[in-house]
Design a protein around this motif. Structure first.
Motif, mmCIF file in Angstrom:
data_model
loop_
_atom_site.group_PDB
_atom_site.id
_atom_site.type_symbol
_atom_site.label_atom_id
_atom_site.label_comp_id
_atom_site.label_asym_id
_atom_site.label_seq_id
_atom_site.Cartn_x
_atom_site.Cartn_y
_atom_site.Cartn_z
ATOM 1 N N ALA B 448 -6.550 -5.173 -17.160
ATOM 2 C CA ALA B 448 -6.331 -4.923 -18.592
ATOM 3 C C ALA B 448 -6.614 -3.473 -18.973
ATOM 4 C CB ALA B 448 -7.217 -5.859 -19.417
ATOM 5 N N LEU B 449 -7.573 -2.858 -18.300
ATOM 6 C CA LEU B 449 -7.955 -1.486 -18.658
ATOM 7 C C LEU B 449 -7.396 -0.426 -17.706
ATOM 8 C CD1 LEU B 449 -11.674 -2.192 -19.657
ATOM 9 C CD2 LEU B 449 -9.760 -1.776 -21.191
ATOM 10 N N SER B 450 -6.581 -0.855 -16.782
ATOM 11 C CA SER B 450 -6.157 0.070 -15.722
ATOM 12 C C SER B 450 -5.378 1.277 -16.240
ATOM 13 C CB SER B 450 -5.315 -0.688 -14.689
ATOM 14 O OG SER B 450 -4.180 -1.214 -15.350
ATOM 15 N N GLN B 451 -4.684 1.133 -17.382
ATOM 16 C CA GLN B 451 -3.854 2.242 -17.875
ATOM 17 C C GLN B 451 -4.620 3.169 -18.831
ATOM 18 O OE1 GLN B 451 -0.760 2.785 -16.672
ATOM 19 N NE2 GLN B 451 -1.344 1.084 -15.347
ATOM 20 N N VAL B 452 -5.797 2.715 -19.218
ATOM 21 C CA VAL B 452 -6.505 3.421 -20.285
ATOM 22 C C VAL B 452 -6.818 4.875 -19.940
ATOM 23 C CG1 VAL B 452 -8.723 3.485 -21.510
ATOM 24 C CG2 VAL B 452 -7.452 1.350 -21.332
ATOM 25 N N ASP B 453 -7.257 5.132 -18.703
ATOM 26 C CA ASP B 453 -7.707 6.482 -18.340
ATOM 27 C C ASP B 453 -6.609 7.538 -18.422
ATOM 28 O OD1 ASP B 453 -10.381 5.998 -18.018
ATOM 29 O OD2 ASP B 453 -10.160 5.349 -15.943
ATOM 30 N N SER B 454 -5.356 7.081 -18.382
ATOM 31 C CA SER B 454 -4.268 8.075 -18.468
ATOM 32 C C SER B 454 -4.293 8.788 -19.815
ATOM 33 C CB SER B 454 -2.926 7.370 -18.269
ATOM 34 O OG SER B 454 -2.727 6.455 -19.322
ATOM 35 N N GLU B 455 -5.006 8.231 -20.783
ATOM 36 C CA GLU B 455 -5.070 8.855 -22.108
ATOM 37 C C GLU B 455 -6.197 9.889 -22.223
ATOM 38 O OE1 GLU B 455 -2.990 8.536 -24.563
ATOM 39 O OE2 GLU B 455 -1.748 7.027 -23.573
ATOM 40 N N ALA B 456 -7.014 10.043 -21.168
ATOM 41 C CA ALA B 456 -8.103 11.029 -21.237
ATOM 42 C C ALA B 456 -7.498 12.432 -21.336
ATOM 43 C CB ALA B 456 -8.997 10.928 -20.009
ATOM 44 N N LYS B 457 -7.919 13.185 -22.349
ATOM 45 C CA LYS B 457 -7.301 14.487 -22.616
ATOM 46 C C LYS B 457 -8.247 15.643 -22.259
ATOM 47 C CE LYS B 457 -3.337 13.668 -24.999
ATOM 48 N NZ LYS B 457 -3.221 12.270 -24.571
ATOM 49 N N THR B 458 -7.671 16.720 -21.802
ATOM 50 C CA THR B 458 -8.443 17.950 -21.658
ATOM 51 C C THR B 458 -8.261 18.759 -22.938
ATOM 52 O OG1 THR B 458 -7.808 17.928 -19.343
ATOM 53 C CG2 THR B 458 -8.864 19.922 -20.161
ATOM 54 N N LEU B 459 -9.332 19.324 -23.447
ATOM 55 C CA LEU B 459 -9.223 20.077 -24.688
ATOM 56 C C LEU B 459 -8.599 21.441 -24.426
ATOM 57 C CD1 LEU B 459 -12.684 19.231 -26.248
ATOM 58 C CD2 LEU B 459 -10.469 18.219 -26.762
ATOM 59 N N PRO B 460 -7.831 21.965 -25.395
ATOM 60 C CA PRO B 460 -7.230 23.292 -25.195
ATOM 61 C C PRO B 460 -8.297 24.393 -25.272
ATOM 62 C CG PRO B 460 -6.793 22.497 -27.416
ATOM 63 C CD PRO B 460 -7.468 21.376 -26.687
ATOM 64 N N ALA B 461 -7.987 25.536 -24.660
ATOM 65 C CA ALA B 461 -8.930 26.669 -24.671
ATOM 66 C C ALA B 461 -8.719 27.456 -25.956
ATOM 67 C CB ALA B 461 -8.687 27.541 -23.451
ATOM 68 N N THR B 462 -9.182 26.926 -27.058
ATOM 69 C CA THR B 462 -8.975 27.604 -28.344
ATOM 70 C C THR B 462 -10.312 27.906 -29.030
ATOM 71 O OG1 THR B 462 -8.900 25.532 -29.579
ATOM 72 C CG2 THR B 462 -6.811 26.353 -28.737
ATOM 73 N N ALA B 463 -10.227 28.789 -30.007
ATOM 74 C CA ALA B 463 -11.404 29.141 -30.799
ATOM 75 C C ALA B 463 -11.929 27.914 -31.527
ATOM 76 C CB ALA B 463 -11.020 30.216 -31.813
ATOM 77 N N GLN B 464 -11.022 27.056 -31.959
ATOM 78 C CA GLN B 464 -11.407 25.869 -32.723
ATOM 79 C C GLN B 464 -12.303 24.948 -31.899
ATOM 80 O OE1 GLN B 464 -8.962 22.498 -35.146
ATOM 81 N NE2 GLN B 464 -7.843 24.308 -34.578
ATOM 82 N N VAL B 465 -11.908 24.743 -30.642
ATOM 83 C CA VAL B 465 -12.703 23.882 -29.760
ATOM 84 C C VAL B 465 -14.079 24.512 -29.528
ATOM 85 C CG1 VAL B 465 -12.893 22.987 -27.416
ATOM 86 C CG2 VAL B 465 -10.710 22.843 -28.612
ATOM 87 N N ALA B 466 -14.090 25.797 -29.139
ATOM 88 C CA ALA B 466 -15.357 26.471 -28.831
ATOM 89 C C ALA B 466 -16.285 26.437 -30.038
ATOM 90 C CB ALA B 466 -15.082 27.907 -28.412
ATOM 91 N N SER B 467 -15.719 26.662 -31.201
ATOM 92 C CA SER B 467 -16.507 26.711 -32.415
ATOM 93 C C SER B 467 -17.140 25.353 -32.716
ATOM 94 C CB SER B 467 -15.572 27.158 -33.538
ATOM 95 O OG SER B 467 -16.216 27.103 -34.742
ATOM 96 N N GLN B 468 -16.366 24.295 -32.576
ATOM 97 C CA GLN B 468 -16.916 22.957 -32.815
ATOM 98 C C GLN B 468 -17.967 22.601 -31.778
ATOM 99 O OE1 GLN B 468 -13.982 19.879 -33.458
ATOM 100 N NE2 GLN B 468 -12.754 21.161 -34.812
ATOM 101 N N GLN B 469 -17.737 23.026 -30.538
ATOM 102 C CA GLN B 469 -18.725 22.752 -29.491
ATOM 103 C C GLN B 469 -20.038 23.467 -29.774
ATOM 104 O OE1 GLN B 469 -16.486 23.881 -25.970
ATOM 105 N NE2 GLN B 469 -15.930 21.744 -25.567
ATOM 106 N N GLY B 470 -19.933 24.728 -30.234
ATOM 107 C CA GLY B 470 -21.140 25.490 -30.548
ATOM 108 C C GLY B 470 -21.953 24.810 -31.641
ATOM 109 N N LEU B 471 -21.240 24.389 -32.667
ATOM 110 C CA LEU B 471 -21.896 23.696 -33.778
ATOM 111 C C LEU B 471 -22.562 22.407 -33.294
ATOM 112 C CD1 LEU B 471 -22.359 23.331 -36.821
ATOM 113 C CD2 LEU B 471 -20.091 22.336 -36.988
ATOM 114 N N TYR B 472 -21.839 21.662 -32.485
ATOM 115 C CA TYR B 472 -22.363 20.403 -31.941
ATOM 116 C C TYR B 472 -23.642 20.642 -31.137
ATOM 117 C CZ TYR B 472 -22.768 16.519 -28.640
ATOM 118 O OH TYR B 472 -23.253 15.501 -27.874
#
Lengths: 573, 573
Positions: B448-472
């Motif tokens: 039932a869960l075998s297809q689920v992992d195909s949806e795991a995403k890598t985040l883009p290398a953007t300022a938005q990601v870095a900024s949210q990570q820093g805040l987190y």
């Protein structure tokens, strides 16, 4: 978008018509045809044989060149500008750029905006002037495989040399390598980075107190207006901005101002000098007079005390060298060529023509007017005035030529003013003590005027002088034809008729010495001296109004406002 | 002076309290005592044994580091920042800096202003992370006889690696030497000078048409948002400003955008891609898809067509390389050390901890979250959910852990959303087609869960990601003690209890692609697409509001206004 369109429309007029004169220029730009003959990596740009317009080549893009170009009637000449720098820089604000009080880009304006859209500008360096054949030899400043060996030769009808000067190291060892200068915009930008570097270096964790002191020892060599202003500006930058960002090292900062002479700001009134010394003392700027720099190594600056002969070496973080100017290689070579070997700068006559050449003009820091001495011409003046050839000169006779004499030899007027003489009769009486009816023979006439030449002045190497010279020269070029037929100048003493133009006369409008802490010293004509905050506001208004374009004016003013509100930026870029 | 005093007073508050938090920081700055042991040109900065505060060392001064530092409670930690750059740069505006639409200094802010006045910043480069001994090795970026051989070693309790990435040349020959990159502020400044250089070179008199074309051939490699924005910005600069200043050569200009893939802006909606292609066509920007750069010599750029294999060499004036990012040497070396050899960037877990290390965090472009696969833990999940250990899982049983599962494995939710499943029963039914009362054994559960992992995403290398990570990350550090006692995260699947924190979850706020001519494409969450002048105004407001300080905000906005009114400056400084 409505708003966007509105702003665009509103701004389009300015962008399309930065000066209305430009339209004229653009319409005329098709008139100049360049002929190329390419051989052996040399291109030759000849004059325009089809057009009756004469070609003026202007070397440089500083105060002299820009002032001349702004006022030159481009409809009358084929104008070509050659400079290694494609912009004009408002150099009096350079000390402010060193600390970010104004930004470098706020004080520059592309020279192409000034000369109009005809594009008669080459970013190249002239390395040789061939006066005999009326040619200049240039090379592009940018290395590129297709153009690096190229030499561009261009004909000219008139040449205006306005290349400025370079910093003078007086051949002191190590200065070229270890010191910063403050002549160009790039210099100011480097100094700004270097100041931040020193603070960052001193903030690293592995340093002793001595090392911190070394990195934060800022030395300024030269007590002229530039050196003094830079020292004051640096003090403000550190006090107002850097000491807050670098609280742990701020107590190690030391600014030293070295001056070989016995006073700073020698061209200013004593009241200003005293005030500046007092202010520097309060600010903790270490002022050392009579201290000559004998060497600058990568570690220390070595000085010799004039009075005691004592030599000492002090470690430094940064040295700014601002002691005087010397000729650029092009100018030295040209002076050699025309036999002006014993001079510091190019000698011109009072019409800014290079002596020994009739179509080459020089102005600004690379030239100096060689005021003709009255004693050289004394015999001819006597015979011109002595119309009845009696061998005796009466006051009345002399009066008939005095206007021309005073125009040709401005030292006469200066002498009379300084000696508080009321008129010619006073001048002639001066030597004799007799009254109006005196008659002088040649020997007595010589004696009466023998002291006059001591009043001949050399003009200072300032933006104000260069700018007035540029304007004067443009005006002469614009009315060349007219005045050839209808000369307006004084009587030719050695020759017939009149000179075409009035000789150049400098009008001193005063000068400023900013001393930091929003205080400026101003010395205006008539020895009117003002020191303090009010002069600072005068300084702001004068410098804003003197900007070369509305863009730079807006930017400089907004830089000042930004500094008031947010302080100076200390990012190392 | 009254006016001056008024302005000064008005501005003093800002200067003294750029952020009110600074006061707190300044009061605490005395708390950190540094101990130096200097021997053999190495200084060792040990932890503070007297203070209970743990030391966080942050490497970098970009989006991730700055966002973290702005939000970190400096009262709780001894914070030390190490970066070769003493300022933060608002990188999304770098393409604008290349053409002078905004000035470099308008987008930078000293990092010391951000971390406060404690001065816990070193302008140095970390060249080695010693994870085992919790030490970093740094060297000052400035060469100086007193510090050049120095190595600074510092202990840390927590290390935050936020050093960003460098441009990736994919080892293409000649790129490093002959191309411009667009990663740093200095790069943008160099590009600006280089564009002017090309125009000045082409304006020299000794060039053939081919040579002019060569100098004015601008090549952009890479069809990502940066490359596309730069090409558009350059086109505007040339059309709106340079063509007026260089009318004689403007017709020789050519801009080429090379993209090895089959589309530009691959992360954007097809409508945006089509619009951009159409706009570039209208603007005369030569877009070449499927064109791989194989070499860049000093004369020409050599490309290979993907479809035909045809290789061609085209002369160029300037190449800007903007194809992707690669790890910095420090990161490569560290990855080697901790056994992450086969990766492009550092792998972290969902709490931004570097995998294989419990006190080193990494964020921004130098790191990537390695989302845990649900299939790796499937057996443990089954047994956690199967509380009665019956070997069968009911929907009800699974429902009791689904919130934790969804938090730990966000791909589950994504999968359900993409497959339009309404709930757990749908998910479990999916494989079986049965109703709510199903019971699954482990094999069926896996299926039932075998297809689920195909949806795991890598985040883009953007300022938005870095900024949210820093805040987190700052938020995690601020509540570390609290959450240690009272964890808030999901159930530990392999272990007991709960994770201390919720894992990092990226919230995409949309992205812009400025396309020149005051038109921008915006793609907002929910695939809301807007293209044109209105998005440009949205872009202006978002970028103005995102500025890191009021100083940069004011300066960026006034730069935009200046550009509208006066155009961009083309002085070569």
């Amino acid at each position: 978008m409505r708003i966007s369109s509105f702003v665009e429309k509103g701004s389009r007029f300015y962008k399309d018509h930065p000066r209305s004169k430009l339209l004229l220029v653009a319409a005329l730009s098709g008139g100049g045809v360049l002929a190329y003959s390419k051989s052996n990596s040399t291109s030759h740009v000849t004059g325009n044989s089809e057009s009756p317009k004469k070609r003026i080549v202007v070397l440089g893009s500083g105060w002299g060149a820009t002032s001349c170009l702004k006022n030159l009637d481009l409809a009358k000449y084929d104008v070509q500008v050659v400079s290694p720098r494609n912009f004009f820089a408002f150099t009096p604000l350079l000390p402010n750029v060193t600390c970010g009080t104004v930004e470098a880009r706020s004080i520059v304006e592309p020279i192409r905006n000034i000369i109009g859209r005809s594009g008669a500008f080459w970013e190249a360096e002239c390395f040789k002037i061939d006066a005999k054949n009326k040619k200049i030899h240039c090379r592009p400043i940018q290395k590129s495989e297709s153009i690096e060996k190229e030499e561009i030769i261009m004909d000219f009808d008139y040449l205006v040399v306005a290349v400025g000067a370079r910093a003078n190291t007086f051949n002191t060892p190590g200065v070229e390598k270890n010191c910063h200068f403050l002549k160009e915009v790039e210099d100011a930008q480097k100094i700004r980075r270097s100041v931040i570097d020193c603070f960052e270096k001193a903030s690293l964790p592995n340093l002793s107190e001595d090392e911190k002191k070394k990195h934060l020892h800022f030395v300024v060599v030269g007590g002229g207006p530039t050196g003094v202003e830079f020292a004051a500006e640096l003090h403000d930058f550190i006090k107002e901005d850097l000491s807050k960002l670098y609280p742990k090292v701020k107590d190690f900062v030391n600014i030293t101002l070295l001056e070989a002479g016995d006073k700073i700001l020698p061209m200013f009134d004593q009241r200003i000098i005293d005030f500046a010394k007092e202010k520097f003392k309060r600010d903790g700027i270490d002022l050392k007079l009579g201290s000559m720099v004998v060497e600058v190594t990568d570690k220390a600056i070595c000085t010799k005390e004039r009075s005691s002969g004592e030599v000492s070496a002090v470690p430094y973080g940064m040295v700014v060298w601002s002691t005087g100017i010397g000729p650029r290689p092009l100018v030295s070579e040209f002076m050699q060529q025309i036999g002006q070997t014993n001079r510091r700068v190019l000698a011109t006559d009072e019409w800014l023509r290079v002596q020994g050449s009739d179509c080459i003009y020089a102005l600004g820091d690379c030239a100096s007017i060689n005021q003709r001495r009255i004693m050289e011409d004394i015999a001819v003046i006597f015979s011109k005035a002595d119309k009845d050839k009696s061998g005796k000169l009466t006051v009345k006779q002399f009066q008939s030529v005095i206007a021309d004499i005073c125009e040709r030899y401005p030292q006469v007027e200066l002498y009379m003013k300084n000696k508080k003489l009321k008129g010619i009769s006073d001048l002639l009486k001066d030597s004799e003590g007799k009254d109006n009816n005196i008659e002088l023979d040649i020997e007595k006439f010589k004696l009466a005027l023998s002291q006059v030449d001591s009043e001949a002045k050399t003009l200072p190497a300032t933006a104000q002088v260069a700018s007035q010279q540029g304007l004067y020269l443009a005006d002469c070029f614009n009315r060349m034809q007219e005045r050839h037929e209808n000369p307006e100048g004084p009587l030719r003493i050695r020759g017939d008729g009149r000179h075409r133009f009035h000789p150049f006369r400098y009008k001193h409008l005063g000068q400023f010495a900013p001393l930091g802490g929003e205080q400026t010293a101003a010395q205006l004509p008539g020895d009117w001296v003002s020191i303090g905050h009010s002069s600072q506001w005068l300084w702001y208004s004068v410098y804003a109004s003197k900007q070369v374009s509305w863009r730079t004016r807006t930017m400089v003013v907004s830089d000042w406002m930004r500094r008031f509100i947010f302080g100076r930026d200390s990012s190392r870029i």
